[in-house]
Design a protein around this motif. Structure first.
Motif, PDB file in Angstrom:
ATOM      1  N   GLY A  12      -1.973   0.632   5.268  1.00  0.00           N
ATOM      2  CA  GLY A  12      -2.732   0.704   4.015  1.00  0.00           C
ATOM      3  C   GLY A  12      -3.497  -0.545   3.619  1.00  0.00           C
ATOM      4  N   ALA A  32       0.833  -1.206   0.000  1.00  0.00           N
ATOM      5  CA  ALA A  32       0.000   0.000   0.000  1.00  0.00           C
ATOM      6  C   ALA A  32       0.869   1.258   0.000  1.00  0.00           C
ATOM      7  CB  ALA A  32      -0.909  -0.012   1.225  1.00  0.00           C
ATOM      8  N   ARG A  58      -9.705  -1.730  -0.774  1.00  0.00           N
ATOM      9  CA  ARG A  58     -10.735  -0.901  -1.430  1.00  0.00           C
ATOM     10  C   ARG A  58     -10.356  -0.650  -2.893  1.00  0.00           C
ATOM     11  NH1 ARG A  58     -11.142   1.655   3.494  1.00  0.00           N
ATOM     12  NH2 ARG A  58      -9.621   3.270   2.957  1.00  0.00           N
ATOM     13  N   LEU A  59      -9.082  -0.317  -3.129  1.00  0.00           N
ATOM     14  CA  LEU A  59      -8.611  -0.082  -4.501  1.00  0.00           C
ATOM     15  C   LEU A  59      -8.770  -1.351  -5.343  1.00  0.00           C
ATOM     16  CD1 LEU A  59      -7.060   1.839  -6.499  1.00  0.00           C
ATOM     17  CD2 LEU A  59      -4.937   0.879  -5.587  1.00  0.00           C
ATOM     18  N   LEU A 117      -0.776   4.731  -0.828  1.00  0.00           N
ATOM     19  CA  LEU A 117      -2.067   4.681  -0.137  1.00  0.00           C
ATOM     20  C   LEU A 117      -1.970   5.011   1.352  1.00  0.00           C
ATOM     21  CD1 LEU A 117      -3.409   1.401  -1.826  1.00  0.00           C
ATOM     22  CD2 LEU A 117      -4.028   3.751  -2.384  1.00  0.00           C
ATOM     23  N   ALA A 159      -7.088   0.245   2.667  1.00  0.00           N
ATOM     24  CA  ALA A 159      -7.126   1.095   1.456  1.00  0.00           C
ATOM     25  C   ALA A 159      -6.769   0.281   0.220  1.00  0.00           C
ATOM     26  CB  ALA A 159      -6.168   2.279   1.618  1.00  0.00           C
TER      27      ALA A 159
END
Ligand code: KG4
Ligand code: ZN
Length: 339
Positions: free
Chosen positions: A174, A165, A180-181, A170, A177
């Protein structure tokens, strides 16, 4: 039995009151991540000082109005300065209130989060504790009896998520995150390695997949300069990375459950919040996989209060001279704890 529990092994200051190992009467978690994000990782001294500021008012708030029968704290493993703040506060509270003290192993606590989520769940089961600091498979034969049967040889899975991340820009930590990506990407676009450890069917390695991602981003930078982000399918990089980590974890967890003949499997630790991992294990194990809700997966004190009840049931009380340990195997009782 109401147990007032403290967790300060890393960057969360957490306090909870738990009844009989299964019911959370009160609890709060103060995360320090904003303080550490600036440095891209946990700074131990900042963590200790922050616990010191937070713990007294948090304890006053969480304990208010509850009759307390015993005091528990994480005593190992973790950042030693951070552990000492929570443990020493617990000792002070126990001494002042004339209550017994119960030291708890952090990994055992993560597993106990499952008891809070499912009041009927009991050992035996296989436990997978997957967090920023640990990736362990344990054969859990009793509440205080367990043995490590596999784990990572290098990076913890959460650590790999966090490093990936960071390279993707991110922030820290991370893992969430990155996942989510990954939601908007193709999990099969990039062929990330899925390492096996020779002659150790239940062990894992995540440094290779992490390095592959770092190299991929580095090469994109060399090719496209500042435009590398626009020239790279970042959601698919994240999705393919996540897919590699999740498939290794799923394979090893299922292989160990089968080899050691456990019908039930508990997934715990911060990475247990990962939806792709939850879905993958659900698909393979159906109703035999037990995963606490996300708020009990990351570090919290309710899980410590739950495990403390079972440690107490085996006589796991400690003198006020109890020490903390940066590393300690989860299969052995802590010195001062279960005899
Ligand atoms: O258990 P935990 O709160 O702290 C440790 O004991 O390490 O776990 C934190 C770890 C971090 O590495 C974080 O990035 C990871 O759990 N994590 C996730 C997700 N949510 C938290 N990793 C992947 N996907 C997530 N959704
Ligand atoms: Zn943890």
């Amino acid at each position: 039995m109401n147990i007032l529990a403290f967790e300060t092994s890393c960057d969360e200051t957490a306090v909870a009151v738990v009844r009989d190992g299964r019911t959370v009467l009160s609890g709060a978690v103060l995360s320090q991540t904003d303080l550490h994000a600036l440095y891209g990782g946990v700074v131990p001294e900042i963590a200790s000082r922050s616990h010191l500021e937070a713990i007294t008012p948090l304890a006053a708030k969480v304990a208010a109005g509850h009759a307390i029968d015993a005091v528990a704290a994480t005593a190992a493993p973790g950042l030693i300065g951070a552990l000492l703040v929570g443990l020493n506060f617990a000792k002070g509270y126990a001494m002042a209130a004339g209550l017994p003290l119960i030291p708890v192993h952090h990994i055992r606590g993560h597993i106990a989060a499952a008891y809070l989520a499912e009041p009927e769940l009991e050992p035996p089961f296989l436990a997978a504790v997957v967090s920023g600091g640990h990736t362990l498979l344990l054969a859990v034969s009793g509440y205080t009896e367990m043995e490590v049967v596999g784990g990572t040889r290098d990076d913890a899975a959460g650590e790999a998520f966090d490093k990936a991340a960071r390279v993707l820009g991110l922030g820290y930590p991370g893992g969430a995150a990155l996942s989510r990506l990954a939601g908007g990407g193709d999990p099969n676009r990039y062929p990330f390695p899925r390492a096996a450890v020779k002659d150790s069917p239940f062990d894992m390695s995540f440094s290779g997949v992490k390095t592959a991602l770092i190299n991929l981003i580095h090469n994109a930078g060399q090719l496209y300069g500042d435009d590398w982000k626009n020239q790279t399918d970042l959601p698919s990089v994240a999705a393919s990375f996540q897919n590699a980590v999740v498939s290794v974890l799923t394979d090893r967890i299922c292989a160990a459950a089968e080899a050691f003949r456990f019908q039930n499997v508990v997934l715990a630790g911060g990475v247990a919040a990962n939806q792709a991992l939850r879905d993958s294990l659900r698909e393979r194990l159906g109703e035999n996989i037990h995963i606490p809700p996300v708020y009990l997966c990351g570090d919290n004190a309710a899980m410590i209060g739950s495990q403390a009840f079972y440690e107490a049931g085996k006589g796991g009380f400690a003198p006020l001279s109890q020490n903390a340990y940066a590393t300690f195997p989860p299969g052995r009782g802590l010195p001062g704890g279960v005899p």
